[in-house]
Design a protein around this motif. Structure first.
Motif: not given
Length: 460
Positions: A10, A42, A45, A184-185, A189
């Motif tokens: 990230s 990623e 955020d 969201t993560y 993913v």
């Protein structure tokens, strides 16, 4: 099956040592099996992700030599794909819209805690046969939640930890898309690993609690499951986990500090993996050995002294002609432009150094004036030895300028003055190098010009 691994940092900060180690394990496993290694950024955020962090991550991967076959792939460039999958899940009934406000969620969890229950979303917006949902409130943008299975266990055979089972009652209906439409993560993913054909996922064991949700999402999508391997954390000197927010140092800081990438990879590899008693090994050897076994289940302790020792071994073994450009880069940070003597200087001093910064410290004495410390000067450059220093200067003014001739001149002065080697060598070292401890004096003097040595000796 073609093995495909990935690293997915990230960009909310620098690439730190724990992520670098995970990248190394993922890279080595793919290379061992003749597979592919993917770099994914990623960056969902949005508030905390920065381009500077992206560039530092890429620079760190390049310095470590962890070449990737695909990427960098950015999640924020895949939003349309996530929306497509979410719409399919909504249509299939494996996801739903939830209109709970933050205040409602806080009250829900506070009540659960008051009853001594685990704070979990209570499913009030989850559709069910015969269930009447609350009226949709005006002006409240929904999140999208995953319909997590309410019963049963999620199990997997972890590549590091072995069999793991977590009951679905321990987890709730995860938010997979925020109110702003960004995934969201745990959702992104899964879609990424599915689309990219990832077969093996190595990551830190702080992700174990995320894995049940991800496995359930994989199954809801009808996607093949990768194999998971959760490696223990790296602990700092204080016994606490190294992290971006606590105690970790960036990979590039070690590059700037004079560490060699091959030494860093060797040390990182041993923080949680072993091959017999081998302490030092090449990148090629690690690839040959790293089959996913012999990964430790226990946290590793970061040991700066051990890293320095490993780096020193690699500096000693590195060919002088390859070491010199690295030392030149450190000298240039000091405003020093070295000449063609640097390779020989590295050869002479590298056995004394555990970083290229330390080696540059020795080399700097050949390109700039030195100022001996008052204590060294007072201890070694005494009135008793000044005549011998002057005599050595007279000898060196006329001899052939090579190591052998300089050695003869030193011996002649010692004999004439009735001195042993330390009595003359240590004050000469102080005047020439600024310290009483150096390699062989004749070898050191031969790397200077005659004029510079005579000038420094005259400063006695």
């Amino acid at each position: 099956m073609t093995v495909r691994t990935r690293i997915a940092p990230s960009p909310t900060g620098f690439l730190h040592l724990g992520t670098a180690r995970t990248a190394l394990y993922s890279w080595a496993y793919a290379r061992h099996h003749g597979g592919q290694f993917v770099l994914r950024i990623e960056d969902t955020d949005v508030a905390r992700s920065t381009q500077e962090s992206v560039e530092q991550i890429l620079a760190s991967m390049h310095w470590l030599g962890l070449d990737y076959d695909e990427g960098p792939i950015y999640q924020m460039q895949r939003l349309d794909r996530y929306r497509e999958v979410v719409e399919q899940m909504l249509a299939a009934g494996t996801a739903y819209r939830c209109y709970c406000t933050p205040a409602e969620l806080d009250a829900m969890k506070e009540a659960q805690r008051a009853r001594g229950e685990k704070a979990l979303y209570d499913g009030r917006w989850r559709p069910a046969p015969g269930k009447v949902l609350p009226p949709v409130p005006e002006g409240v943008p929904p999140v999208i939640r995953f319909c997590n299975p309410p019963e049963g266990d999620v199990t997997w055979n972890d590549l590091v930890k072995g069999p793991i089972a977590i009951n679905n009652r321990e987890i709730d209906d995860l938010i997979i898309v925020r109110t702003d439409g960004v995934p969201t993560y745990n959702f992104a993913v899964v879609v990424d690993d599915w689309d990219m054909g990832i077969t093996h996922v190595f990551r830190g064991d702080e992700h174990i609690n995320n894995t049940p949700w991800q496995i359930n999402i994989f199954r809801a999508l009808g996607a093949p499951l990768p194999q998971f391997g959760h490696v223990p954390v790296i602990l700092g000197d204080d016994g606490q986990k190294l992290s971006k927010r606590r105690g970790a140092v960036s990979v590039t800081a070690y590059e700037e500090g004079g560490y060699l990438p091959e030494a860093m990879l060797n040390y990182l590899a041993r923080l949680g993996w072993s091959h017999g008693d081998d302490e030092l090994f090449t990148r090629e050897q690690m690839v040959g050995w790293f089959d996913g076994t012999h990964l430790s289940k226990s946290p590793a302790q970061w040991d700066a002294a051990k890293l320095a020792w490993v780096n020193a071994q690699y500096i000693k073994a590195k060919p002088d002609a390859e070491l010199a450009p690295l030392v030149a880069a450190q000298l240039q940070k000091r405003g020093i432009v070295p000449d063609d003597r640097l390779t020989a200087i590295c050869a002479l001093f590298k056995d004394r150094c555990d970083t290229t910064v330390a080696l540059a410290g020795w080399a700097a004495a050949f390109y700039s004036d030195v100022q001996p410390g008052e204590a060294d000067r007072a201890q070694h450059v005494t009135d008793a030895v000044r005549p011998a220093i002057a005599a050595l200067g007279d000898k060196l003014a006329t001899v052939a300028w090579d190591k052998a001739s300089i050695a003869v001149a030193i011996k002649e002065v010692l004999a004439a003055q009735g001195l042993k080697m330390p009595a003359l060598a240590m004050p000469v070292r102080v005047l020439v190098m600024g310290t009483a401890q150096t390699p062989s004096l004749d070898a050191v003097l031969a790397l200077f010009s005659r004029e510079e040595i005579l000038k420094r000796l005259q400063a006695s």
